[in-house]
Write an enzyme that holds these catalytic residues in place. Sequence first.
Site, mmCIF file in Angstrom:
data_model
loop_
_atom_site.group_PDB
_atom_site.id
_atom_site.type_symbol
_atom_site.label_atom_id
_atom_site.label_comp_id
_atom_site.label_asym_id
_atom_site.label_seq_id
_atom_site.Cartn_x
_atom_site.Cartn_y
_atom_site.Cartn_z
ATOM 1 N N ILE A 99 2.138 2.797 2.325
ATOM 2 C CA ILE A 99 1.939 3.504 3.520
ATOM 3 C C ILE A 99 3.184 3.543 4.640
ATOM 4 C CG2 ILE A 99 0.254 3.867 5.519
ATOM 5 C CD1 ILE A 99 -1.969 2.431 3.731
ATOM 6 N N HIS A 111 3.135 3.763 8.017
ATOM 7 C CA HIS A 111 2.141 3.685 9.126
ATOM 8 C C HIS A 111 2.763 4.477 10.366
ATOM 9 C CE1 HIS A 111 -0.110 0.929 7.023
ATOM 10 N NE2 HIS A 111 0.802 0.054 6.799
ATOM 11 N N SER A 160 0.850 -1.191 -0.098
ATOM 12 C CA SER A 160 -0.025 -0.001 0.203
ATOM 13 C C SER A 160 0.857 1.197 0.033
ATOM 14 C CB SER A 160 -0.973 0.010 1.206
ATOM 15 O OG SER A 160 -1.678 -1.251 1.296
ATOM 16 N N ILE A 169 8.473 -9.952 7.219
ATOM 17 C CA ILE A 169 8.410 -8.588 7.529
ATOM 18 C C ILE A 169 7.142 -8.416 6.309
ATOM 19 C CG2 ILE A 169 9.552 -6.629 6.707
ATOM 20 C CD1 ILE A 169 10.921 -8.407 8.905
ATOM 21 N N CYS A 193 6.460 9.173 -22.251
ATOM 22 C CA CYS A 193 5.188 8.764 -21.643
ATOM 23 C C CYS A 193 4.164 9.860 -21.553
ATOM 24 C CB CYS A 193 5.532 8.240 -20.041
ATOM 25 S SG CYS A 193 3.875 7.675 -19.245
ATOM 26 N N LYS A 215 -5.477 -4.871 8.859
ATOM 27 C CA LYS A 215 -5.967 -3.577 8.857
ATOM 28 C C LYS A 215 -7.039 -3.176 7.905
ATOM 29 C CE LYS A 215 -1.299 -1.615 9.881
ATOM 30 N NZ LYS A 215 -0.205 -2.627 9.392
ATOM 31 N N VAL A 225 19.829 -18.382 -4.579
ATOM 32 C CA VAL A 225 20.424 -19.327 -3.663
ATOM 33 C C VAL A 225 19.952 -20.544 -3.748
ATOM 34 C CG1 VAL A 225 21.027 -19.450 -1.424
ATOM 35 C CG2 VAL A 225 21.267 -17.241 -2.466
#
Lengths: 115, 418, 479
Positions: free
Chosen positions: C47, C49, C45, C334, C399, C249, C174
């Site tokens: 964010i 936080h 997202s 994470i 673009c 959330k 790996v």
Amino acid sequence: MIEKLICIACPMGCHLEVDVEDDYRVEGNQCNRGVLYAKKELTNPTRIVTSTVVIKGGIYRRLPVKTNGEVSKKLIFKVMEEINKVEVSSPIKCGDVIIKNVLNTNIDVVASRSM
Amino acid sequence: MKQYDVVVIGGGSAGLAAALEIKKQGIDHVLILERDAELGGILLQCIHNGFGLKVFKEELTGPEYAERFVQELLEMGIEYKLNSMVTKLNPDKTIEYANVNEGFVKISARAVVLAMGCYERNSGSISIPGNRPSGVLTAGSAQKYLNIDGYLVGKRVFILGSGDIGLIMARRMTLEGAKVLGVAEVLPFSGGLKRNIVQCLDDYDIPLYLSHTVTDIIGESKVEKIVISQVDNFVPIPGTEKTFEIDTLLLSVGLVPENSLSERCGIILDKKTKGPVVNESYQTNIEGIFACGNVLHVHDLVDFVTEESRKAGRSVVRYLNHELNATNNMINVLPKNGVSYLLPQEINLSNLVTPMDIFMRVNKEFKNAEIVISNGDTVIKRIKKKHLAPAEMEKFILKDVDLTGDMIDINVAIEVQS
Amino acid sequence: MYDVIIIGSGISGATIARELSRFQLKTIILEKEYDVAMEATMANSAIVHSGHDPIPGTLKAKFNILGNRMYKQMSEELDIPYMACGGMVTAINEDQVHLIEELYERALINGLRSDEVKIIDQETVRSLEPNIADGVIKALHLPTTAVTFPWEAAIANIENAMDNGVELALENKVIKIEKLDRFVVTTDKSVYEAKVVINATGVYGTDVAKLVTNPHFEIRPRRGEYYVLDKDVRLVNSVIYPAPSEKGKGVIVTPQYHGNTLLGPTSEYVAFSEISKTTASGLEYIKENVAQTVQNIPYHKIVRSFAGGRATSSTEDFVIEESEVKGFINVCGIESPGLTAAPAFAKYVVEELVSVHFEMKPNTDYNPRRRKVLRTNELTFDELNNSFHDNQKYGRIICRCEKITEGEIVDAINRNCGARSVVGVKNRVRAGAGRCQGGFCQSEVINILARELKVDKLDIVYNKAGSNILKETTKGEQK
């Protein structure tokens, strides 16, 4: 026997009903091209072929080409084989003949833009 | 700041026709700003035939059609700038653009013609479920790679959407050596011209799956498989899945007028057409800013774009000559039953030049129906149609005789004959 | 022989690499993909936080607060987009009002200052957010919530780490790790040796840990799906969270730095093969849920949908610790608020976990700043012309939708950790991120990539190895 066709002579896309036994009498057409199309489509269908050929020295690497008349539907892929062999160099003018009398059809492959 | 009479934004079929018409009517300082390396727009990559039957009474390819206009433009000495991207349009008709020769430049115009064309709806805008691998691209970008650059984007191809570009690309890729496995269309009818179904799909035995859509895209780095399902009113029916092993999914799911410049300028857009709301003179809500071609509404045929843009060009000249009456004698042109949109959306009766073409699209297929045109509740005329389809733009003409008496609003509806 | 091998180049590996580059350590990042930050960092997202949400006492809580306080400075040093937009957690009924009151308490326990969290009434919510749903009756206001640009955050950290001497080996998966007096790390391309190995492999955390240890945790991918709205839609001013539920959330409405709006995510445990798949049901779920917090959503302005996997740990917290194999450090699990927490836990990893293995001599050449990125979108008319006069490529717009110039694309390719794929260009400078999704500019981006990288256009990939866009030339023409 009534054959149903969609006319491709122009973008109108008329729905044709063709009486094969009555000398290909056509209903549903909005112009005379429909009459011609119907008979040809049911006897010897033909198409314009458009593609590109390799061009050297132009602003792009392909030059668009077209057959300057309709070729038999059966010959489309054979015409493509001929088109794929060609390499031209800039400058080319729109309408320049790229392949003369392709496959003895009396039709030329011509450039469809200048480059 | 350099001053022009007219700046035309976009040098495709619409911009070229509008600029030529304006110049022919005696306006001198006309400038076309084109973002590509050449004039001609998308026509240049449309190397198939089928253009020009109305305008030139012969069948041309896209590049041939474009070249005729470009030739005329060169002969008339109309100024144009290539590789020049307009970055901003302001309501006071100042314009900012950029290119590698001049950098960022501000100019001003007495009138502006919007002719930016449209862009393709893409995998992002239609949210197909599944992975996001490579090999999923719009039919138009594949067309450019193929016809301009000489690259095939794949050898085993499926096409979602039966819009004309997708149909044309089915044939083009087949001719260049790819295998096209099918075309899926979510609606029960094709979005393309019927002639293209015949000469692009039927000619090459490419199946068309009506009422089908792609329900899964499988592949990590590149697309490997897709699943299509039959739909009932857009909802996939379980058990109808078919899997195709492919390396390319082309999307031909519609075109959207490109109006980010117009929107930021405060030009009001029509929710249906996604183009500006215009009046009989193709003028937007901002005085002196006009629109024509696919930026206004998506056309089926370039010939219609040319005709419309010429008319818009003539209106621009009338505007510059102070012949457009600003007094509000405005009526609305309103889509009713069965009609998706009408164009123009408004008519200022004081400025109307008759006969006036009104373009429209229906919102579903009709057989043996009538287009019913009314002034308020009073029917002005009925036009019989054997066949009406959303893929085919319809046109009717309003004449002086249709517009007599107290004009309220023009309502247009479709009635099916019983 | 390296001092440190970091496996993984997401936001965790990226921030750790930069932290390590402050010291005289020879570090390499091993990344299996064609480019950095291709997994969770790519699909979240964005964010930053505030730290109101994690359970007090967890690593998530600790590093979230610390990370939030570090973000602005990191963004300034590395020239990463940062938008201090604030956020609010909304309540639509009395139960949810209780929930946000609990969150208020939690936020204070976690360390937010009293001016950093506030309960606001319906009227205040409306005045801040005109498109808030009618049903929202109260909200927890979180002014320290911000928004970043996650790919650029990771890329900028790695670029800066490389500027300071860290190496990057892409396309190195790996497959084997041996612990001798040092670690011998074998990839599908090569063999690398180091004293310390850091496992920052996101959703693959357990798999990599198992190559050399017996992890006490299990990482499972939890998929989140998103919609992106076009940048001209100014739907919300701040991050709008629903009241939290057992699903985390919830579906958030997030304004993006570049003007887009993000709707999502969903939350669903899936197989690895399903991580990046969007689903019809998931996208429907977003629509249903988001309606509780925000209204007037213009769904016809969707420019993209995507899905990404978050690394959820069985421990329900980050796993940031040295494993039982000395020198093998796990930075696992994470998930949110990982993007926020990364600069803080990177510092912790280096200063508390890596430091015990080395004499930590400062890198005296260390430069915390990344060379500024010239973003033509953010320049005034005169500034645009100045940049053009320095380099004509800044006058050529490639673009159309996002107004990105050739100069910006060339710069993105030629920096350290530069772009080498079409998506790589998009993730760095947003060429192709607009409403046409590259329909017009992709071919030109391919041209520029091929020219700058000195390879044939046929060799340019979309995002991953083998994802070449152009398959062959027509007419049998050779390269």
